[in-house]
Each structure stands twice: as structure tokens, then as C-alpha cells.
Scaffold this motif. Structure first.
Motif: not given
Length: 414
Positions: A318-319, A353-354, A376, A381, A384
Motif C-alpha cells: 500500500t501507500t 508501503a511505498t 490509495e 501503492g 510504486c
């Protein structure tokens, strides 16, 4: 640490192993589009300014992901209260890296104007009624998920499968599934709002689970027959598992029945896809709360129906806006999955996560992410993470590619 651009919040060792294994590899992206009438409740989601806008969010995102900013869209990206659609992030990466995209319609109110694989599902009703979908639809979608997971994985030699989603209102159905599976999730989920609307979500979930319980007490649901049924439906797909007796459900609820009561069509498709794909390649579930719910569902379904899968092949990506959301508790939620009897040997999925940041963006729509808007969606995410892993992209490369998408979009729309 294999990559300074990626954080691992849970299961560090397993996460590092997974990243090492797929470094330099390109993924295949599958995105499952679904719909729940829960998303039409005023204030429930910020993924579209009005309930009417939110009916078309998935179609708009799919069209942009597939064709890019210059295409004259049948469903333009919906206006948001603040921010820009996360599909800009996914499109920037997938276009630059030439990552193959497969779009699946699990149940939308209208057909998207892009090539999609129609899974023969249907939109879900609002979860508060405790009867979101027909059980036959849920069984059918799970079977299609297994089938497509196997098909997609068969064409992946060295890489991995990213499975993303677009379901407006999906964090609320995620909360319902997690709670129904006995996982402590109240107050821990995320939302597209800067401050999560926990009370509104919780009230809907409580109502839906109460209704489901009421139906069961009145004997409207015959659990024994529901448990036997998928064995027949899935026998061709599952192979070895079909020869075993279906194990008794340890939880008081059949996970597929739970989805029928309070879930959405995406959840069971992604669960099936990821279970099947994990047997032969790596899988990254692209998202936060919604994919943690899918992971819990995978564990519960695999246990209930004696299906084999490889938990160590699966990560959630995810982010950092989701992983570090101050108004949610994503890391706590991921850890709570390990405390449930439904996850194999008390396992928690690695949550990655990015580090992507929009703090220095010249666009206010992107800077809004830093204020907690959007966060998101559409596999942003994970896209990336894939760019970091395969091409060693750094922050400035990601930001430049995403801003270029936004620039092209604003030029095209004038």
C-alpha cells in the motif's frame, strides 16, 4: 534492507525475503472492479463528490488506467472534494514500465467503456441490510476468482501478480468482513476522508451483522447445506481438495455466507485469485484495509474448505498514507489478523508501503494526499513498490511520472 523506498511494517523477515525474491522482476496487474450500494450513503466515501458521482468511479478509474489521459472518456474521472484520483499513480507506473493490465468486472451497475473480463457477478446491496448478495453469486464469483488466479499465474514465469481493486465504500464492507470473522477492527480501518468516519461505518456494520444473526436464528440459512454446496461447485477447480471431506468450520459463520450477508463482489474474487495464484507465484494484494480483509477471508475460506495455498507467497502492498494514517490503525489491524484462529499458525501478512511523498509536488491536488485525502486505490501503492523493485525508481522519478500524467490530463481536458 532490499530497498530504501519501501517500508515493512509487519513480518519484517518474510517481507524482506519476498522483496529479495522479486527484485528486478516485472509484475502482471489484475484489477477487480466491484460495487456496493453502501458507497451511495451520503458521507460514507470521498471517492466522488456526490452519491451519483460514486456510481461511476470504478468505470472512470478503469478507463483512465487502460487508455490514459488523452483518451476522450465516456466516464471522466469524478470530481473529488480534494485531491486527485490514485489511478494517476498507477497509470504513471504501468505505462512507463509497460506492465500488462487485466481488468475484471465483478459486479458494477453499468459496463465500463474498456475491455474487461466480465465475471458474471452483480453489485452488492447496502451491507446494513445483512443480505448484500445472493449466496449463489458469491459461490460463482469465488469459483471464477480461483480459475483466473490459476490462469494468470500460469503465464508468470519469474514475476508476481499484483491484485488491485476499485470499490467505493469498500473499507466499510472490509470492516464488516473483519468483524464477522472475529477480528478486532473497529476504529482501525482507513477511509478516503482526511479523518476516518469510524462511527458511521461501525453503525452500518453493526446493523448488517445483527440482521445476518437474526436470519440465522430464524433458520433462514441452512449452514450445513451451504458448507457442502461449494464442494460441488469448486470440485473441478480445486483438484485435490475436492477429494477431502470439507472440514468443519471452526468459526460459527461460513466465510462465503458472511460475504453474501455483508460483503462486496470484489472481496471473494480477489480471495479466490490470490489463493490459486499463491500456489505458483508471488502475490501482492494492492491496498490497505480492504486487502487485509481479503487476506483474512482467504485464510478463513482455505481453512473452511480445506483449500491449499501458500501464505508465505502473499504480501499486502500500500501507500504510507494508509500505513501511517493517524486516523486509522492499519498496522494494528494487520497484527490483529495474527491473533485470529483463522490465519494459518497465527500468521500476519507482511504489510509493505511505498515511501512516495507529494509534499514537494507543484500540484495542490497531489499535495492534498499529505493532508490525508484519498490515500490509495487502483493498486497505487503496489504500483510504486513495483517501480522501486523492478527499476529501482526513486522518489523524484515517481513524482515526475505522476505529475506528467496530471499535466497531460489537464491539457487534454481543456
Amino acid at each position: 534492507m532490499p530497498n530504501s523506498q519501501i517500508s515493512i511494517y509487519t513480518q519484517k523477515e518474510q517481507g524482506e525475503q519476498w522483496l529479495r525474491r522479486y527484485r528486478g522482476c516485472l509484475p502482471v496487474f489484475a484489477c477487480v472492479l466491484g460495487f456496493t450500494e453502501t458507497g451511495l450513503i451520503p458521507g460514507i466515501s470521498a471517492a466522488g463528490r456526490t452519491p451519483e458521482d460514486r456510481k461511476y468511479t470504478a468505470c472512470a478509474d478503469a478507463e483512465f488506467l487502460y487508455y490514459g489521459p488523452e483518451h476522450k472518456a465516456q466516464y471522466p474521472l469524478p470530481p473529488l472534494a480534494a485531491g486527485a484520483s490514485p489511478v494517476l499513480i498507477s497509470r504513471a507506473v504501468f505505462e512507463s514500465l509497460k506492465i500488462p493490465i487485466h481488468l475484471f468486472n465483478a459486479g458494477l451497475p453499468q459496463a465500463p467503456a474498456v475491455p474487461v473480463i466480465d465475471l458474471g457477478g452483480a453489485p452488492a446491496q447496502c451491507l446494513s441490510g445483512g443480505a448484500a448478495m445472493e449466496i449463489t453469486t458469491v459461490h460463482h464469483l469465488f469459483e471464477r476468482g480461483l480459475l483466473w488466479g490459476e490462469r494468470l499465474a500460469a503465464n508468470i514465469q519469474q514475476g508476481y501478480l499484483i491484485v488491485g481493486e476499485c470499490v467505493v465504500g469498500g473499507t466499510t464492507t472490509a470492516l464488516a468482513i473483519l468483524t464477522g470473522l472475529g477480528i478486532d477492527a473497529a476504529g482501525k480501518v482507513n477511509s478516503s476522508h482526511p479523518v476516518c468516519n469510524h462511527a458511521q461505518k461501525w453503525a452500518l456494520v453493526q446493523a448488517g451483522l445483527e440482521k445476518m444473526k437474526g436470519s440465522r436464528e430464524q433458520g433462514e440459512i441452512n449452514f450445513q447445506s451451504q458448507i457442502q454446496n461449494p464442494k460441488l461447485i469448486l470440485s473441478e477447480v480445486v483438484g485435490a481438495a475436492s477429494h477431502r471431506e470439507v472440514s468443519q468450520i471452526q468459526n460459527s459463520v461460513d466465510p462465503l455466507q458472511l460475504v453474501a450477508a455483508v460483503g462486496d463482489p470484489m472481496q471473494v474474487v480477489v480471495a479466490g485469485m490470490a489463493i490459486a495464484a499463491s500456489r505458483s507465484c508471488g502475490v501482492m494484494l494492492a491496498g490497505g484495509t480492504q486487502m487485509l480483509a481479503v487476506y483474512a477471508l482467504m485464510s478463513a475460506i482455505a481453512q473452511a474448505y480445506a483449500l491449499s495455498w501458500q501464505p508465505e507467497a502473499v504480501v499486502v502492498g500500500t501507500t504510507r498514507w494508509v500505513a501511517e494514517d493517524p486516523t486509522g490503525a492499519t498496522v494494528d489491524l494487520a497484527l490483529n489478523l495474527g491473533k485470529s484462529s483463522l490465519t494459518p499458525s497465527g500468521k500476519t501478512p507482511p504489510l509493505l508501503a511505498t515511501h512516495l511523498s507529494f509534499a514537494d509536488s507543484r500540484y495542490p491536488q497531489l499535495r492534498a494526499y499529505e493532508q490525508g485525502f484519498v490515500k490509495e486505490g487502483m493498486g497505487a501503492g503496489a504500483a510504486c513498490i513495483a517501480a522501486h523493485l523492478s527499476q529501482d525508481w526513486q522518489q523524484h522519478q515517481l513524482l515526475a511520472a505522476i505529475e506528467a500524467q496530471l499535466e497531460r490530463l489537464s491539457t487534454a481536458s481543456h
